[in-house]
Design a protein around this motif. Structure first.
Motif, mmCIF file in Angstrom:
data_model
loop_
_atom_site.group_PDB
_atom_site.id
_atom_site.type_symbol
_atom_site.label_atom_id
_atom_site.label_comp_id
_atom_site.label_asym_id
_atom_site.label_seq_id
_atom_site.Cartn_x
_atom_site.Cartn_y
_atom_site.Cartn_z
ATOM 1 N N SER A 85 10.889 -45.927 -12.513
ATOM 2 C CA SER A 85 11.216 -44.683 -11.953
ATOM 3 C C SER A 85 12.643 -44.476 -12.809
ATOM 4 N N VAL A 86 13.277 -43.253 -12.464
ATOM 5 C CA VAL A 86 14.146 -42.638 -13.056
ATOM 6 C C VAL A 86 15.566 -42.364 -12.276
ATOM 7 N N TYR A 87 16.614 -42.462 -12.819
ATOM 8 C CA TYR A 87 17.934 -42.145 -12.137
ATOM 9 C C TYR A 87 18.553 -40.862 -12.822
ATOM 10 N N PRO A 88 19.297 -40.211 -12.152
ATOM 11 C CA PRO A 88 20.035 -39.037 -12.668
ATOM 12 C C PRO A 88 20.742 -39.253 -14.294
ATOM 13 N N LYS A 89 21.043 -38.336 -14.704
ATOM 14 C CA LYS A 89 21.559 -38.263 -16.280
ATOM 15 C C LYS A 89 22.923 -38.612 -15.843
ATOM 16 N N ASP A 90 23.715 -39.635 -16.763
ATOM 17 C CA ASP A 90 25.121 -39.667 -16.829
ATOM 18 C C ASP A 90 25.609 -38.759 -17.564
ATOM 19 N N GLY A 122 27.116 -44.324 -10.986
ATOM 20 C CA GLY A 122 27.357 -43.883 -12.153
ATOM 21 C C GLY A 122 27.914 -42.465 -12.096
ATOM 22 N N PRO A 123 28.531 -41.904 -13.086
ATOM 23 C CA PRO A 123 28.965 -40.449 -12.830
ATOM 24 C C PRO A 123 27.840 -39.579 -13.251
ATOM 25 N N PHE A 124 27.279 -39.132 -11.943
ATOM 26 C CA PHE A 124 26.110 -38.064 -11.977
ATOM 27 C C PHE A 124 26.590 -36.808 -11.808
ATOM 28 N N SER A 161 15.095 -36.343 -9.455
ATOM 29 C CA SER A 161 14.917 -35.135 -10.196
ATOM 30 C C SER A 161 15.743 -34.010 -9.780
ATOM 31 N N ASP A 162 15.712 -32.968 -10.380
ATOM 32 C CA ASP A 162 16.450 -31.583 -10.205
ATOM 33 C C ASP A 162 16.172 -31.247 -8.788
ATOM 34 N N ILE A 163 14.961 -31.462 -8.176
ATOM 35 C CA ILE A 163 14.791 -30.703 -7.128
ATOM 36 C C ILE A 163 15.303 -31.656 -5.890
ATOM 37 N N ASN A 164 15.090 -32.744 -6.029
ATOM 38 C CA ASN A 164 15.624 -34.055 -5.168
ATOM 39 C C ASN A 164 16.373 -35.150 -5.883
#
Length: 393
Positions: A85-90, A122-124, A161-164
């Motif tokens: 999976s992926v998590y949001p960008k820091d 993290g700082p998302f 994701s940007d949507i969710n």
């Protein structure tokens, strides 16, 4: 030892040590948590593993600092990757705690769950309002836990994701549950972080279900009766005392997600009554100086409001007063003012704020003024109740 169907079974005596060992064998682990983590580390480097014990063995989340996270399960046959999976960008770019190495993961198995849940911290968001996302297993497999149409948190089967994005102000494990904090938007992002909408979730079958929250529901409050003495300069005995409101502030100006700040009230000691408050003529006691008292953010409070065109009052926690004061007095004005933060409409949707005012109370306007009269109730040296006496009309 007894061999059945190719599987070797041991005869276990019901001592505590053997019971634990039998449990480990049944789960198919056969190794200690430290050994399981070391074993996985050699498989996934340079990713960092976070290993969690589950009823059926071990599970782990392995992550880097660049948005990648994988999920693993260990049984008797060893470690096996089960999802990616992926998590949001820091997005942090300032203090050391918000640099490119500022992402961390914590994991636990909630009470009643067979699989682990992992929180990525993290700082998302650039404004500090989003610092955590959560992953778990569900009907569509491993993925980001998102609110369903029925209000539970269910695995999306995909990543953030940007949507969710699935981002919360903060999250943590609490007494076998998952706690989520949401920045409600009632106040600015920096100020509102100290007063989040907090929900506690327990595991049920294949999802998280809300067990409770920190929403305070307002009720109609009665007008105070009688006159109370001036607040003494020393720690007051149990009882109710009077004062004139000078200032309100958050005790800890550096609010951290997950912490509960205290509220500081600066008052002038005064003998107050409903009669003098109604006329705006309550006066400080002779020689009385300023006194600062501190109370929990959820201390019982009575707010004057306008309801059906008449002066009325509703109950609530103490923390909104600090927000009202912050917005009303921030420009240095002591006059009656109007502010979006003072509009009860912000609090009339349960689930959008930690303070909920039912429509049935017909509260339509607040007014907070420097110098208004307060009744302050103390128990065991702690300020437990604040009642504002000033009318709103």
């Amino acid at each position: 030892m007894l061999a059945i169907g190719g599987i070797t079974w041991g005869i276990v005596h019901l001592t505590r040590a053997n019971t634990v060992a039998a449990s480990a064998d049944k789960a198919g682990t056969g190794v200690t948590p430290a050994a399981a983590e070391e074993e996985l580390t050699t498989r996934v480097s340079p990713l960092k593993p976070v290993v969690v014990r589950t009823p059926n063995g071990y599970e782990a989340a392995c992550y880097d600092q660049h948005g990648h996270i994988t999920f693993w399960r260990r049984t008797a046959s060893g470690w096996r990757e089960i999802a990616q999976s992926v998590y949001p960008k820091d997005v942090g770019d300032g203090p050391a705690s918000y640099d490119e190495h500022g992402v961390s993961v914590q994991g636990a198995t909630p009470s009643g769950a067979t699989d682990a849940v992992f929180i990525v911290n993290g700082p998302f968001t650039g404004d500090g309002s989003g610092n955590a996302v959560t992953y778990g297993n569900g009907p569509t497999g491993w993925g980001l836990l998102l609110p369903s149409k029925t209000g539970q948190l269910v695995s999306s089967g995909t990543g953030s994701s940007d949507i969710n994005p699935g981002i919360y102000l903060s999250e943590r494990f609490t007494q076998g549950m998952v706690e989520t904090d949401e920045n409600t938007g009632v106040f600015s992002n920096a100020f509102g972080a100290g007063f989040p909408l907090r929900r506690y979730w327990y595991w049920d079958k294949d999802r998280l279900v809300e067990k409770r929250d920190n929403i305070v529901t307002a009720t109609a409050a009665s007008a105070p009766a009688g006159t109370v003495p001036a607040l003494p300069s020393s720690v007051p005995p149990d009882g109710t005392y009077g004062g004139l409101l000078v200032d309100v502030a958050v005790a800890d100006g550096h609010l951290r997600p997950g912490t509960d700040p205290e509220i500081k009230l600066t008052v002038k000691s005064a003998s107050v009554s409903p009669a003098c408050a109604a006329k705006g003529q309550c006066s400080p006691s002779g020689g009385a100086g300023m006194k600062t008292v501190t109370a929990p953010a959820d201390a019982s409070t009575v707010y004057p409001v306008t309801a059906d065109g008449r002066d009325s009052a509703v109950t609530g926690p103490l923390w909104p007063l600090s927000g009202l004061a912050d917005s009303l007095w921030g420009e240095g004005s002591s006059a009656d003012s109007s502010s979006p933060y003072a509009d009860p409409g912000y609090y009339k949707d349960r689930g959008n704020s930690p303070w909920y005012i039912p429509e049935a109370l017909h509260a339509s306007a607040f007014r907070v003024t420097q110098g208004e009269a307060l009744e302050l109730t103390f128990r065991h040296g702690v300020l437990t109740c604040v009642q504002q006496l000033a009318p709103t009309g």
